[in-house]
Design a protein around this motif. Sequence first.
Motif, PDB file in Angstrom:
ATOM      1  N   LEU A 145      41.456  33.754  37.836  1.00  0.00           N
ATOM      2  CA  LEU A 145      41.176  34.535  39.030  1.00  0.00           C
ATOM      3  C   LEU A 145      40.265  33.777  39.989  1.00  0.00           C
ATOM      4  CD1 LEU A 145      40.621  38.118  37.520  1.00  0.00           C
ATOM      5  CD2 LEU A 145      42.640  37.270  38.721  1.00  0.00           C
ATOM      6  N   VAL A 146      39.181  33.238  39.466  1.00  0.00           N
ATOM      7  CA  VAL A 146      38.160  32.621  40.316  1.00  0.00           C
ATOM      8  C   VAL A 146      38.696  31.403  41.064  1.00  0.00           C
ATOM      9  CG1 VAL A 146      35.926  31.410  40.262  1.00  0.00           C
ATOM     10  CG2 VAL A 146      36.255  33.493  38.910  1.00  0.00           C
ATOM     11  N   LEU A 147      39.603  30.658  40.452  1.00  0.00           N
ATOM     12  CA  LEU A 147      40.082  29.413  41.058  1.00  0.00           C
ATOM     13  C   LEU A 147      41.450  29.549  41.719  1.00  0.00           C
ATOM     14  CD1 LEU A 147      38.928  26.852  38.335  1.00  0.00           C
ATOM     15  CD2 LEU A 147      37.750  27.538  40.436  1.00  0.00           C
ATOM     16  N   ASP A 148      41.910  30.764  41.908  1.00  0.00           N
ATOM     17  CA  ASP A 148      43.214  31.021  42.525  1.00  0.00           C
ATOM     18  C   ASP A 148      43.033  31.228  44.032  1.00  0.00           C
ATOM     19  OD1 ASP A 148      45.662  31.902  43.397  1.00  0.00           O
ATOM     20  OD2 ASP A 148      45.785  33.619  42.059  1.00  0.00           O
ATOM     21  N   PRO A 149      43.485  30.292  44.868  1.00  0.00           N
ATOM     22  CA  PRO A 149      43.283  30.440  46.318  1.00  0.00           C
ATOM     23  C   PRO A 149      43.988  31.662  46.893  1.00  0.00           C
ATOM     24  CG  PRO A 149      44.687  28.548  45.830  1.00  0.00           C
ATOM     25  CD  PRO A 149      44.124  29.001  44.523  1.00  0.00           C
ATOM     26  N   ALA A 150      45.141  32.038  46.358  1.00  0.00           N
ATOM     27  CA  ALA A 150      45.834  33.233  46.857  1.00  0.00           C
ATOM     28  C   ALA A 150      45.007  34.476  46.572  1.00  0.00           C
ATOM     29  CB  ALA A 150      47.215  33.357  46.211  1.00  0.00           C
ATOM     30  N   ARG A 151      44.381  34.504  45.413  1.00  0.00           N
ATOM     31  CA  ARG A 151      43.492  35.639  45.086  1.00  0.00           C
ATOM     32  C   ARG A 151      42.287  35.661  46.016  1.00  0.00           C
ATOM     33  NH1 ARG A 151      38.023  36.433  42.286  1.00  0.00           N
ATOM     34  NH2 ARG A 151      38.183  38.544  41.471  1.00  0.00           N
ATOM     35  N   ALA A 152      41.716  34.490  46.319  1.00  0.00           N
ATOM     36  CA  ALA A 152      40.560  34.430  47.220  1.00  0.00           C
ATOM     37  C   ALA A 152      40.921  34.980  48.596  1.00  0.00           C
ATOM     38  CB  ALA A 152      40.055  32.996  47.321  1.00  0.00           C
ATOM     39  N   LEU A 153      42.109  34.649  49.090  1.00  0.00           N
ATOM     40  CA  LEU A 153      42.536  35.157  50.395  1.00  0.00           C
ATOM     41  C   LEU A 153      42.753  36.674  50.353  1.00  0.00           C
ATOM     42  CD1 LEU A 153      45.004  32.323  51.476  1.00  0.00           C
ATOM     43  CD2 LEU A 153      42.722  32.786  52.406  1.00  0.00           C
ATOM     44  N   ARG A 154      43.337  37.170  49.264  1.00  0.00           N
ATOM     45  CA  ARG A 154      43.508  38.628  49.139  1.00  0.00           C
ATOM     46  C   ARG A 154      42.157  39.321  49.092  1.00  0.00           C
ATOM     47  NH1 ARG A 154      47.317  37.036  45.241  1.00  0.00           N
ATOM     48  NH2 ARG A 154      45.921  37.684  43.546  1.00  0.00           N
ATOM     49  N   LEU A 155      41.232  38.753  48.331  1.00  0.00           N
ATOM     50  CA  LEU A 155      39.890  39.334  48.214  1.00  0.00           C
ATOM     51  C   LEU A 155      39.226  39.387  49.587  1.00  0.00           C
ATOM     52  CD1 LEU A 155      37.330  38.179  45.449  1.00  0.00           C
ATOM     53  CD2 LEU A 155      36.646  39.109  47.656  1.00  0.00           C
ATOM     54  N   ALA A 156      39.300  38.285  50.324  1.00  0.00           N
ATOM     55  CA  ALA A 156      38.676  38.233  51.651  1.00  0.00           C
ATOM     56  C   ALA A 156      39.260  39.288  52.572  1.00  0.00           C
ATOM     57  CB  ALA A 156      38.837  36.844  52.255  1.00  0.00           C
ATOM     58  N   THR A 157      40.559  39.471  52.511  1.00  0.00           N
ATOM     59  CA  THR A 157      41.210  40.467  53.366  1.00  0.00           C
ATOM     60  C   THR A 157      40.779  41.879  52.984  1.00  0.00           C
ATOM     61  OG1 THR A 157      43.131  39.048  53.739  1.00  0.00           O
ATOM     62  CG2 THR A 157      43.437  41.410  54.079  1.00  0.00           C
ATOM     63  N   ILE A 158      40.738  42.169  51.689  1.00  0.00           N
ATOM     64  CA  ILE A 158      40.367  43.513  51.228  1.00  0.00           C
ATOM     65  C   ILE A 158      38.955  43.858  51.667  1.00  0.00           C
ATOM     66  CG2 ILE A 158      39.847  44.905  49.182  1.00  0.00           C
ATOM     67  CD1 ILE A 158      42.196  43.421  47.791  1.00  0.00           C
ATOM     68  N   VAL A 159      37.994  42.962  51.415  1.00  0.00           N
ATOM     69  CA  VAL A 159      36.605  43.311  51.720  1.00  0.00           C
ATOM     70  C   VAL A 159      36.336  43.300  53.216  1.00  0.00           C
ATOM     71  CG1 VAL A 159      35.757  42.588  49.462  1.00  0.00           C
ATOM     72  CG2 VAL A 159      35.762  40.944  51.342  1.00  0.00           C
ATOM     73  N   SER A 160      36.980  42.402  53.957  1.00  0.00           N
ATOM     74  CA  SER A 160      36.744  42.391  55.409  1.00  0.00           C
ATOM     75  C   SER A 160      37.304  43.658  56.047  1.00  0.00           C
ATOM     76  CB  SER A 160      37.350  41.144  56.050  1.00  0.00           C
ATOM     77  OG  SER A 160      38.744  41.086  55.876  1.00  0.00           O
TER      78      SER A 160
END
Length: 285
Positions: A208-223
């Motif tokens: 999870l932590v090193l998955d760039p697609a997950r990082a982008l989804r996380l950023a979108t959700i919290v923003s």
Amino acid sequence: MEAPPPLFSPYLARWQLAPDGAPIETPTSNLLPVMNAGRPAMLKLLKPSSDEGPGIAALGWFAGAGAVDIIATEGDAVLMERAIGTRSLTRMATSGDDEGAIRIIAGVAAQLHAPRSTPPPNLPNLTRRFRALFEAGESHPVLPRCGAAARGLINNPRETVVLHGDLHHENVLDSPRGWLAIDPKGVSGERAYDVANLFLNPVDVDRLVLDPARALRLATIVSDALGIERARVLGFAFAHAGLSAAWCMEDGINPRLAIEAAEMLEPLAGQANRRKRLQSSPGNC
């Protein structure tokens, strides 16, 4: 159940508390699960060397909205609500509902960041928070770039509020009142920083932590959930990964995961910044 250590005795008597579990010792405090008038609570005694003062001040200011409530304080003793629910955000994230866990934490952050009628406490700022990164020098090639990103964000702040400072899956617990934050660090700074630690969590779950697609989804959700700029969310995530690596180095811990996360987040943050500049340029709509 064995009798608790004597250091708890004065407060058990003064607040009429009943021990309800084994004592817990951390580097900064001694804790004892207790029952307070039939309700679960936690008695915390800060050690003389404790740095938890700002966190306790933040908890008091949150006043139970999105965080466990403080019931009583006296000197270095704090009696607080104990969250005893059975659901786990780490378990949720690692069993297939990572996005659901992120949305829950974002909802808690929104409650913590909501305006209060009382003045905020005097808390350490983000410049102080990032000191370990600023002092890390070139311990690793990515760290100076993380430090530059942190300075750029801190020197041009958006909305400043009382931050939890350590929001992650193990610091948001289930309770009869819903999901509640525990163990804040207590920091004054931009709201986007308070979700930066989510990008490094759940702890040691590399997939999870090193998955760039997950990082982008996380950023979108919290923003979207918090109404903050996606570019600043990713910028603080990149900067905080460097800070986490610097802390690891200070403590003699292998910083591999934090370093790899920073290297993964850097191009995502850069791309988001470029898109933001393009959208704000004259002639664009």
